[in-house]
Design a protein around this motif. Structure first.
Motif, PDB file in Angstrom:
ATOM      1  N   MET A   1       0.842  -1.187   0.000  1.00  0.00           N
ATOM      2  CA  MET A   1       0.000   0.000   0.000  1.00  0.00           C
ATOM      3  C   MET A   1       0.882   1.243   0.000  1.00  0.00           C
ATOM      4  SD  MET A   1      -3.072  -1.149  -0.054  1.00  0.00           S
ATOM      5  CE  MET A   1      -4.423  -0.312   0.709  1.00  0.00           C
ATOM      6  N   GLN A   2       0.430   2.236  -0.736  1.00  0.00           N
ATOM      7  CA  GLN A   2       1.127   3.511  -0.824  1.00  0.00           C
ATOM      8  C   GLN A   2       0.236   4.594  -0.240  1.00  0.00           C
ATOM      9  OE1 GLN A   2       4.275   4.086  -2.139  1.00  0.00           O
ATOM     10  NE2 GLN A   2       4.426   1.873  -2.236  1.00  0.00           N
ATOM     11  N   THR A   3       0.854   5.665   0.228  1.00  0.00           N
ATOM     12  CA  THR A   3       0.104   6.817   0.729  1.00  0.00           C
ATOM     13  C   THR A   3       0.639   8.065   0.044  1.00  0.00           C
ATOM     14  OG1 THR A   3      -0.243   5.761   2.866  1.00  0.00           O
ATOM     15  CG2 THR A   3      -0.549   8.144   2.777  1.00  0.00           C
ATOM     16  N   VAL A   4      -0.282   8.902  -0.411  1.00  0.00           N
ATOM     17  CA  VAL A   4       0.087  10.153  -1.061  1.00  0.00           C
ATOM     18  C   VAL A   4      -0.819  11.256  -0.518  1.00  0.00           C
ATOM     19  CG1 VAL A   4      -1.460   9.814  -3.046  1.00  0.00           C
ATOM     20  CG2 VAL A   4       0.537  11.266  -3.283  1.00  0.00           C
ATOM     21  N   THR A   5      -0.260  12.451  -0.380  1.00  0.00           N
ATOM     22  CA  THR A   5      -1.052  13.605   0.032  1.00  0.00           C
ATOM     23  C   THR A   5      -1.201  14.524  -1.172  1.00  0.00           C
ATOM     24  OG1 THR A   5      -0.281  13.443   2.300  1.00  0.00           O
ATOM     25  CG2 THR A   5      -1.222  15.551   1.634  1.00  0.00           C
ATOM     26  N   ILE A   6      -2.442  14.858  -1.491  1.00  0.00           N
ATOM     27  CA  ILE A   6      -2.764  15.668  -2.661  1.00  0.00           C
ATOM     28  C   ILE A   6      -3.371  16.981  -2.183  1.00  0.00           C
ATOM     29  CG2 ILE A   6      -4.154  15.770  -4.770  1.00  0.00           C
ATOM     30  CD1 ILE A   6      -4.173  12.643  -4.667  1.00  0.00           C
ATOM     31  N   HIS A   7      -2.855  18.096  -2.709  1.00  0.00           N
ATOM     32  CA  HIS A   7      -3.391  19.412  -2.360  1.00  0.00           C
ATOM     33  C   HIS A   7      -4.576  19.695  -3.282  1.00  0.00           C
ATOM     34  CE1 HIS A   7      -3.299  23.399  -0.595  1.00  0.00           C
ATOM     35  NE2 HIS A   7      -3.498  23.880  -1.806  1.00  0.00           N
ATOM     36  N   VAL A   8      -5.720  20.038  -2.682  1.00  0.00           N
ATOM     37  CA  VAL A   8      -6.946  20.240  -3.445  1.00  0.00           C
ATOM     38  C   VAL A   8      -7.583  21.573  -3.060  1.00  0.00           C
ATOM     39  CG1 VAL A   8      -9.224  19.294  -3.984  1.00  0.00           C
ATOM     40  CG2 VAL A   8      -7.318  17.742  -3.540  1.00  0.00           C
ATOM     41  N   GLU A   9      -7.862  22.399  -4.043  1.00  0.00           N
ATOM     42  CA  GLU A   9      -8.538  23.684  -3.828  1.00  0.00           C
ATOM     43  C   GLU A   9     -10.034  23.523  -4.098  1.00  0.00           C
ATOM     44  OE1 GLU A   9      -7.370  26.654  -2.838  1.00  0.00           O
ATOM     45  OE2 GLU A   9      -5.273  26.021  -2.703  1.00  0.00           O
ATOM     46  N   GLY A  10     -10.835  24.306  -3.385  1.00  0.00           N
ATOM     47  CA  GLY A  10     -12.272  24.347  -3.644  1.00  0.00           C
ATOM     48  C   GLY A  10     -13.118  23.580  -2.645  1.00  0.00           C
ATOM     49  N   MET A  11     -12.497  22.886  -1.709  1.00  0.00           N
ATOM     50  CA  MET A  11     -13.258  22.144  -0.697  1.00  0.00           C
ATOM     51  C   MET A  11     -13.530  23.066   0.480  1.00  0.00           C
ATOM     52  SD  MET A  11     -11.205  18.499  -0.592  1.00  0.00           S
ATOM     53  CE  MET A  11      -9.771  19.263   0.150  1.00  0.00           C
ATOM     54  N   SER A  12     -14.791  23.059   0.965  1.00  0.00           N
ATOM     55  CA  SER A  12     -15.108  23.973   2.061  1.00  0.00           C
ATOM     56  C   SER A  12     -16.073  23.422   3.106  1.00  0.00           C
ATOM     57  CB  SER A  12     -15.678  25.273   1.485  1.00  0.00           C
ATOM     58  OG  SER A  12     -16.880  24.993   0.787  1.00  0.00           O
ATOM     59  N   CYS A  13     -16.666  22.245   2.856  1.00  0.00           N
ATOM     60  CA  CYS A  13     -17.700  21.774   3.785  1.00  0.00           C
ATOM     61  C   CYS A  13     -17.748  20.251   3.806  1.00  0.00           C
ATOM     62  CB  CYS A  13     -19.055  22.338   3.367  1.00  0.00           C
ATOM     63  SG  CYS A  13     -19.594  21.753   1.743  1.00  0.00           S
ATOM     64  N   ASN A  14     -18.640  19.719   4.616  1.00  0.00           N
ATOM     65  CA  ASN A  14     -18.769  18.264   4.730  1.00  0.00           C
ATOM     66  C   ASN A  14     -19.232  17.621   3.432  1.00  0.00           C
ATOM     67  OD1 ASN A  14     -17.822  17.929   7.324  1.00  0.00           O
ATOM     68  ND2 ASN A  14     -19.827  18.211   8.255  1.00  0.00           N
ATOM     69  N   HIS A  15     -20.011  18.332   2.637  1.00  0.00           N
ATOM     70  CA  HIS A  15     -20.418  17.797   1.331  1.00  0.00           C
ATOM     71  C   HIS A  15     -19.174  17.562   0.471  1.00  0.00           C
ATOM     72  CE1 HIS A  15     -22.500  17.111  -2.414  1.00  0.00           C
ATOM     73  NE2 HIS A  15     -21.725  18.036  -2.965  1.00  0.00           N
TER      74      HIS A  15
END
Length: 68
Positions: A1-15
């Motif tokens: 198993m591999q783990t990667v962290t991805i930076h994501v713009e535009g997320m703001s809520c539980n949805h």
């Protein structure tokens, strides 16, 4: 198993969290969203799914994957 962290713009809520985690889950990987850091940490089996496919699935939900 591999783990990667991805930076994501535009997320703001539980949805947003549910959308991203659900999309990644459909690929057979698991995701943990950190809204405050704008990061998604994904654990995946590299023999079954690629980082590119994971990023594409996130973008298909309407969010922007940002290369740092």
């Amino acid at each position: 198993m591999q783990t990667v962290t991805i930076h994501v713009e535009g997320m703001s809520c539980n949805h947003c969290v549910n959308s991203v985690e659900g999309a990644v889950s459909k690929l057979g990987a698991s995701a943990k969203v950190d809204l405050s850091a704008k990061n998604v940490t994904v654990t995946y089996d590299e023999s079954k799914v690629s980082v590119g496919a994971i990023k594409e699935a996130i973008e298909e939900q309407g969010y922007d994957v940002v290369e740092k």
